[in-house]
Design an enzyme around this catalytic site. Structure first.
Site, mmCIF file in Angstrom:
data_model
loop_
_atom_site.group_PDB
_atom_site.id
_atom_site.type_symbol
_atom_site.label_atom_id
_atom_site.label_comp_id
_atom_site.label_asym_id
_atom_site.label_seq_id
_atom_site.Cartn_x
_atom_site.Cartn_y
_atom_site.Cartn_z
ATOM 1 N N GLU A 99 2.122 -0.888 8.092
ATOM 2 C CA GLU A 99 2.218 -1.811 7.009
ATOM 3 C C GLU A 99 3.303 -2.749 7.491
ATOM 4 O O GLU A 99 3.165 -4.009 7.316
ATOM 5 C CB GLU A 99 2.226 -1.221 5.626
ATOM 6 C CG GLU A 99 2.248 -2.163 4.530
ATOM 7 C CD GLU A 99 1.994 -1.650 3.276
ATOM 8 O OE1 GLU A 99 2.082 -0.492 3.016
ATOM 9 O OE2 GLU A 99 1.695 -2.508 2.412
ATOM 10 N N HIS A 159 -0.979 8.514 -4.522
ATOM 11 C CA HIS A 159 -2.396 7.720 -4.120
ATOM 12 C C HIS A 159 -3.080 7.984 -5.133
ATOM 13 O O HIS A 159 -4.065 9.013 -4.990
ATOM 14 C CB HIS A 159 -2.383 8.106 -2.779
ATOM 15 C CG HIS A 159 -3.043 7.186 -1.875
ATOM 16 N ND1 HIS A 159 -4.074 6.221 -2.811
ATOM 17 C CD2 HIS A 159 -3.140 6.757 -0.725
ATOM 18 C CE1 HIS A 159 -4.943 5.374 -1.783
ATOM 19 N NE2 HIS A 159 -4.277 5.956 -0.501
ATOM 20 N N LYS A 204 2.971 3.842 -5.481
ATOM 21 C CA LYS A 204 2.799 5.186 -5.095
ATOM 22 C C LYS A 204 3.957 6.251 -5.103
ATOM 23 O O LYS A 204 3.692 7.151 -5.143
ATOM 24 C CB LYS A 204 1.980 5.052 -3.751
ATOM 25 C CG LYS A 204 0.628 4.445 -3.706
ATOM 26 C CD LYS A 204 -0.240 4.731 -2.655
ATOM 27 C CE LYS A 204 -1.575 3.938 -2.465
ATOM 28 N NZ LYS A 204 -1.411 2.580 -2.634
ATOM 29 N N HIS A 242 1.094 -1.041 -0.103
ATOM 30 C CA HIS A 242 0.204 -0.052 0.051
ATOM 31 C C HIS A 242 0.954 1.059 -0.206
ATOM 32 O O HIS A 242 0.599 2.262 -0.764
ATOM 33 C CB HIS A 242 -0.857 0.064 1.292
ATOM 34 C CG HIS A 242 -2.181 0.942 1.275
ATOM 35 N ND1 HIS A 242 -2.895 1.105 0.104
ATOM 36 C CD2 HIS A 242 -2.462 1.855 2.232
ATOM 37 C CE1 HIS A 242 -3.884 2.400 0.362
ATOM 38 N NE2 HIS A 242 -3.459 2.538 1.436
#
Lengths: 426, 393
Positions: free
Chosen positions: A326, A352, A347, A315
């Site tokens: 994370e 994002h 990202k 992520h």
């Protein structure tokens, strides 16, 4: 004889079409070339004035005619472009898809351009007020404005364009939305409701108001200069995420149906896992248990152990909070293997893409499997010493990848993880 | 693949008629009088929320403050449903429970909007002014109180439902898809128990504007639902409310000794192209399928009041001469995302009681036979059609 069901006796879900649009460009080819070259799509915002704003950068998609038309038309266009690419690759008819649509789309409100225009119709009537704006609509409704406020509008247009079947589902699970759209599609195939599905995540909602809203929550990077250095997942000096736009689309089919029509299989959607967080509206539970459970649920659903994951598409938002959490989740689940599994964040380059992120990153994960190239985490100049991941720093790397875990952890506690694979787990 | 029975084992409702099952059943089986607010939003009429003691389902003030009314309403109704199902505060059941929420959003800060629009009339550089005003005037947490997926987020935080969390959007269609998806997952064994529903707060100028941009609101006062053709405006009288259901597989419900209101036997949904396809024929086909040969069906209609779709649905209902339909929006108002959950909930109560509720207006027929099955409909104002068939559990 080919086996069409997975380790739990469910129809195997094959991916036969992939489409991507991001600030890096339109289409898989351009996006993949840029992403593996470590190029950033993040730039200074030109769509609206940035005076008085702490954040003046974003990964907006500026190369389309719809780029300045507002969040609804742009989100629709991005979704349509991604869908078109995916359906063309799958070799299905462009106007008669024949399966359901799952669309992750941003919750948008009447934009300011329209609000100012509506107020202008009331200048003769008195001071600005909602009552006068309502009276103006009463005299003369504004169907085009109305459409931009209807959450079901984009899905209806996409369904109409591509000939999807049934009542399309529009959804939002914040930053996990794109992954949820894919999960809903996987579940529909597993239930035998359809031989094929179209799952899309789209987001073209960067505006002054949306940026200020995230800014007021202290979620955004303010490292404006240089723009391409602003997203720094897993770095010590990361300060927030960078808002961005794009869309990802997958055509998924039951293996049986894909083979029957001679479709080329690009990979398999092997497992989905989710778990909601009950801790806080913007912060995740300190022990990381929801993210841990989402990862574990995805592995279980896929029928894979922690030893069998070759690469993780993180992520990796570049917020202090997410990247720390994370890592906590990954290191808990993967234990000793954690630092030896390459784990990179798209990202760092595309920013994002919010509602679209889970879908775009699933698409990139499938390309990673197909090409054997790991996209890097760029701007990794100052590693966070508490995050011991192999982030594929700054340069792409060649590796054989059979399985990918893609993480999506959302604001509001919605966590969804996907597992993709080169071969199905029987 | 499994083929589980899908039961409704919990219902939570808040609307202008009050709170809970009994309040609704009593209101609907007597001579129902709509509760109306005619002044605050004149010339529009709405069905307002009554007094709600939020503390009963949202004990922490800090949680209440983080939500706008639509989120509070949904979180509250979700709590009622969990309580009704006997699941509330059962950590094992809540932490494995799936959730699908049908959500809108909005409830903007009207004062900030008005300030900016007023400045915009004279400002030389609107963009820069907009940045400055939004940055300084917006309450930082208001974003979260408006955000669609945060109703589900709040339900997780307040009620600890964390098995999964999905938010569907798209006005009426979100409520239809939410129940359809949750039921399909349980039927196939992908889920054992789920919380599903939505909420809508109409008492807000911004929410009314959402309808009136399209010219859908009725502007000359309330009238019985089926008698609004030709009235001023678009026919819609919206209402505030929240409706959540607990759905469960029969096996799961039986194991924990839960009672069921009704079984969801089928849900049919679709989305025709309104400008091209005939809505009346579509609805009639859906109703005939759901009636399953019953010539005197009990139908809880979620018809919105909006002229075109309501007259199409009325024509489809009239084509089933033996059926007894109840247009609930006439007394609750239209609850948009929560409309299908409302229709399904009220149909489930009728099935569990074994009787129809009274005609809600003169044109509706009484039904003097026991009710062992009921049909719930919701036809969206501009798109989406959904019909459910419920039978005795």
């Amino acid at each position: 004889m080919t086996k069409y069901t997975d380790h739990l006796g469910r129809p195997i879900v094959a991916v036969t079409g992939i489409g991507i649009v991001s600030s890096l460009g339109q289409g898989k080819e351009d996006n993949w070339a840029a992403l593996t070259a470590g190029r950033s799509g993040i730039h200074e915002i030109t769509r609206f004035p940035t005076e008085n704003l702490n954040t003046r950068i974003a990964g907006t998609v500026d190369f389309l005619a719809e780029s300045t038309a507002g969040a609804t038309p742009l989100s629709e266009k991005l979704a349509a472009l991604a869908a078109e690419e995916a359906i063309a690759q799958a070799g299905l008819p462009m106007d008669d898809f024949g399966g359901p649509l799952f669309l992750a789309a941003p919750p948008v409100e009447l934009d300011w351009k329209s609000r100012f225009a509506l107020d202008r119709t009331t200048i003769e009537d008195g001071d600005t007020s909602y009552e006068l704006m309502l009276a103006s609509c009463r005299r003369k409704p504004l169907p085009d404005f109305f459409n931009t406020t209807q959450f079901g509008y984009i899905a209806e247009r996409i369904a109409d364009t591509f000939g999807t079947r049934g009542l399309p589902i529009t959804l939002s699970t914040a930053c996990a939305s794109g992954a949820t759209a894919i999960q809903l599609g996987v579940e529909a195939i597993r239930r035998g409701e359809s031989d094929r599905v179209l799952s899309i995540g789209t987001d073209g909602s960067v505006s002054a108001e949306s940026l200020i809203r995230f800014s007021l929550l202290s979620a955004l990077s303010t490292q404006n200069d240089p723009a391409h250095k602003s997203a720094r997942p897993f770095s010590k000096d990361r300060s927030g995420f960078v808002m961005a736009e794009g869309a990802g689309a997958l055509v998924m089919e039951s293996l049986e149906s894909a083979l029957a029509r001679g479709a080329k299989i690009l990979g398999f959607l092997q497992g989905c896992g989710e778990k909601a967080d009950d801790f806080h509206r913007t912060r995740s539970k300190p022990d990381g248990s929801p993210a841990i459970a989402a990862v574990r649920n995805a592995l279980d659903d896929a029928g894979l152990t922690t030893d069998q994951i070759d690469y993780i598409n993180a992520h990796g938002t570049s917020t202090p909070e997410n990247d720390k959490m994370e890592y906590l989740a990954l290191s808990t689940v993967f234990a000793d293997r954690t630092s030896s599994i390459p784990t990179s964040s798209n990202k760092s380059m595309i920013g994002h893409t919010l509602t679209a992120a889970g879908a775009i990153e699933a698409a990139f994960s499938l390309l990673t499997i197909q090409t054997g190239t790991l996209p890097p985490t760029i701007n990794y100049d100052n590693p966070d010493p508490t995050i011991l991941l192999d982030v594929v720093p700054n340069e792409k790397r060649e590796a054989k990848v059979s399985t990918v875990l893609s993480n999506s952890f959302g604001f509001g506690g919605q966590n969804t993880c996907l597992v993709m694979a080169a071969e199905p787990v029987l | 693949m499994q083929n589980n029975k899908v039961l409704i084992t919990g219902i939570g409702i808040v609307s202008s008629l009050g709170e809970g099952l009994d309040a609704h059943w009593n209101a609907l089986s007597g001579k129902p009088e709509p509760k109306l607010e005619t002044e605050t939003f004149a010339p529009y009429t709405v069905h307002p929320l009554g007094e709600v003691d939020w503390n009963l389902q949202i004990p922490k003030r800090s949680d209440q403050r983080q939500m706008e009314t639509w989120q509070r309403l949904g979180t509250y109704a979700a709590g009622l449903a969990l309580e009704d199902a006997g699941i509330k505060e059962d950590e094992a059941l809540c932490s494995t429970m799936d959730m699908v929420v049908a959500a809108g959003g909005g409830e903007r800060d009207l004062a900030v909007d008005t300030l900016i629009l007023a400045e915009g009339r004279t400002s030389n550089d609107r963009g820069v002014m907009l940045n400055q005003k939004l940055s300084t005037e917006l309450r930082p947490t208001l974003f979260l109180a408006q955000l669609s997926n945060l109703l589900a987020g709040n339900i997780s935080i307040v009620h600890k439902v964390t098995g999964s969390s999905r938010t569907f959007m798209g006005e009426e269609s979100s409520g239809i898809s939410a129940i359809e998806t949750a039921a399909a997952r349980i039927r196939s064994g992908q889920s054992t128990h789920a919380l599903v529903g939505g909420s809508y707060n109409t008492e807000h100028f911004d929410m009314l504007l959402g309808h009136e941009l399209g010219g859908y609101l009725k502007s000359d006062g309330w009238a019985p639902l089926w008698q609004r053709q030709g009235s001023a405006g678009g026919g819609l009288v919206p209402g505030s409310g929240g409706v959540f259901l607990v759905l469960e597989s029969a096996e799961h419900a039986e194991k924990r000794g839960a009672r069921a209101y009704a079984e969801i036997q089928s849900i049919t949904s679709g989305q025709i192209r309104r400008g091209r396809d005939d809505l009346k024929t579509t609805v009639q086909t859906m109703l005939e399928k759901a009636a399953d040969g019953d010539e005197a069906s009990f139908i809880v209609s979620g018809a919105s009041g909006a002229h075109k779709p309501t007259s199409a649905e009325k024509a489809a209902l009239d084509a089933l001469p033996g059926a007894a339909a109840r247009g609930i929006s006439g007394v609750t108002g239209h609850l948009r995302e929560a409309q299908f959950p409302l229709a399904v909930a009220l149909a489930a109560i009728a099935v569990s009681k074994g009787e129809a509720f009274s005609p809600l207006e003169e044109s509706e027929k009484p039904l003097d036979k026991p009710v062992s099955a009921a049909i719930a409909t919701t036809i969206g104002i501009t798109r989406a059609e959904g019909v459910a068939r419920l039978v005795k559990a």
